[in-house]
Enzyme design. Sequence first.
Site, mmCIF file in Angstrom:
data_model
loop_
_atom_site.group_PDB
_atom_site.id
_atom_site.type_symbol
_atom_site.label_atom_id
_atom_site.label_comp_id
_atom_site.label_asym_id
_atom_site.label_seq_id
_atom_site.Cartn_x
_atom_site.Cartn_y
_atom_site.Cartn_z
ATOM 1 N N SER A 88 10.504 39.214 125.597
ATOM 2 C CA SER A 88 9.767 38.345 124.685
ATOM 3 C C SER A 88 9.420 39.056 123.389
ATOM 4 C CB SER A 88 8.502 37.820 125.330
ATOM 5 O OG SER A 88 7.595 38.839 125.540
ATOM 6 N N ASP A 129 -4.962 18.676 120.217
ATOM 7 C CA ASP A 129 -5.542 18.655 118.878
ATOM 8 C C ASP A 129 -4.648 19.424 117.912
ATOM 9 O OD1 ASP A 129 -6.150 21.455 119.074
ATOM 10 O OD2 ASP A 129 -7.991 20.972 120.150
ATOM 11 N N ASP A 162 3.949 29.074 121.986
ATOM 12 C CA ASP A 162 3.360 30.147 122.774
ATOM 13 C C ASP A 162 1.904 29.801 123.098
ATOM 14 O OD1 ASP A 162 2.822 33.042 123.634
ATOM 15 O OD2 ASP A 162 4.876 33.177 122.887
ATOM 16 N N ASN A 195 2.668 45.551 102.204
ATOM 17 C CA ASN A 195 1.322 45.196 101.763
ATOM 18 C C ASN A 195 0.318 46.322 102.010
ATOM 19 O OD1 ASN A 195 1.159 45.084 104.525
ATOM 20 N ND2 ASN A 195 0.294 43.017 104.612
ATOM 21 N N ASP A 201 -1.773 21.918 118.839
ATOM 22 C CA ASP A 201 -2.177 22.392 120.164
ATOM 23 C C ASP A 201 -1.802 21.305 121.164
ATOM 24 O OD1 ASP A 201 -3.416 23.135 122.512
ATOM 25 O OD2 ASP A 201 -5.237 23.858 121.554
ATOM 26 N N ASN A 243 12.685 39.557 132.445
ATOM 27 C CA ASN A 243 12.536 40.990 132.715
ATOM 28 C C ASN A 243 12.557 41.322 134.193
ATOM 29 O OD1 ASN A 243 12.016 41.023 129.969
ATOM 30 N ND2 ASN A 243 9.823 41.216 130.216
ATOM 31 N N HIS A 280 -0.873 36.667 123.253
ATOM 32 C CA HIS A 280 0.576 36.768 123.306
ATOM 33 C C HIS A 280 1.262 36.102 122.120
ATOM 34 C CE1 HIS A 280 4.639 35.702 124.840
ATOM 35 N NE2 HIS A 280 4.566 36.920 125.324
#
Length: 525
Positions: free
Chosen positions: A369, A207, A183, A230, A202, A308, A216
């Site tokens: 998504s 990197d 993503d 938690n 990435d 969508n 997102h």
Amino acid sequence: MRLLRLLFALALTAGVGFSASPARGEIVVPGFPPLCLPPIGLPLLQCPAAAPPPPSSEPPPGAVTPTKVRYDPRRIVVSFRRRTLRNAIDAAFAHANVRLERRLTKIGLYAVRAPDGKRDAALASLRREKSVNRVQREVLVDALDTTPNDPEWPDQWGLRTAGFPKAWDVTRGSKNVVVAVLDTGVDGSHPELRGALVPGRDIVNGDYYPADDNGHGTAVAGVIAARGNNSIGLAGACWACLVMPVKVLGKDGTGTTADVAAGIIWAVDNGARVINLSLGAPGTDDALSEAIDYAASKDVVIVAAAGNSSSTSPFYPAADSAVIGVAASNPEDQLYSWSNHGAWVQVAAPGCNDALWLRGGYVSMCGTSAAAPLVAGLAALVRSARPTATAQETVKAVYQAVDQVSAEVRRGRINAGAAVAGPGTSHTGTVHRIARTVRGRLGGRVRSRSHEVAVGAGQLVAVLRFSGAHRLSLLLYRPHRRVIRITGRSPLTLRLRVAPGSLALVVKGAGARAAYRLTLSYGAP
């Protein structure tokens, strides 16, 4: 401490790139209702109620998925014939005036960049090279937007509807199960993801710091693995699973198929057992399909959002036969009107889910998504409960345990409790399995090859991918029935309900040399 609530609509946009447009946030003043802070230039509006809306007033997706394929104006994907030497490859690129940007060695593809306005000339040059096997424009893919709502467990109707509390009675997940989120990156500083991340990559910037500069990816990761029980915020689908952030989309939420393919390969090679792809496009190419096949061959479960745009047209990678494509359902177990649907969509899952946001914030996401990461989380729970389960067995467990929804998807809405509990708890859909993949070559005197298969009653899916020839035909011969034939460019997909017995699938060409791969999925005889 007050939770930061952001309003944003989650939706899939088209291309091999993604876009997300979050609102700017919310102002909270003691004694007054919260105010949404909209994009610059728009007036302040009172925030909508947090309760899930009824079908008659369902939240719209933030953007409608386009139905036309978009291409990168400068990028090209190239494959070369076998045994082509490196100096010949370099010469072909030099003749075409393109620069090598990415080498996908595991699937034999190269992504190259042409100068501005010169892509079509470069395509023509590469197609003239005898060493080149196949040349394609690179497809653009898109991520999803999001729409604001209040988080916290009482509002998490999607997890309850899909039976996750019963699944958690068996397992809350395992640190041995890693879910890759391909993503915009993930904000690892969020309190709900503390201890949840493994080292990532990435791909966009080359990197190992996949920070989220969009939001997102953090939202998707939260639906999958926000730490539950938690005392803060919300619960994800797989509390104890680990997330591998792989950034394949830029700050604007867009990316290319070659970057997504590189991300898939990296995730597979670094231990991911489930991959979530809340992104897509109304078309595909060799880079994406070959990377998905690579992941499937390495025993990895792949999940993707269906899009969508209220469309029945296939959306990729969700429509790939090796992927669990996911539509979005509402609290009444109907599909949202904006969700894509059709026989190519495998399952539905609740499509408005509370999630995480940048800098410790929370959001509610609506769109396919948001539905896909619930299924990815479920697959991770199944693999946690059954450590030796293969990807095929995991997918089968998800498919066997669906509840029926009235709208059109191939199987039904997921039931997490039944899937984790195992066989015999629920079975309302047809069980399919990937039976085999066969490879072959045509050319010269060999213009056709036949492949026989014994099938059980149910849905047959045959996907033919090929290179070399521009067009091939796939024919299906059934005893005492008419021959079915489809002809066109790669990939060709044939879907048909069949009775038990033997079938013959014939791959046919017109004399041009072609290498092909035929993937067959069908009910066990």
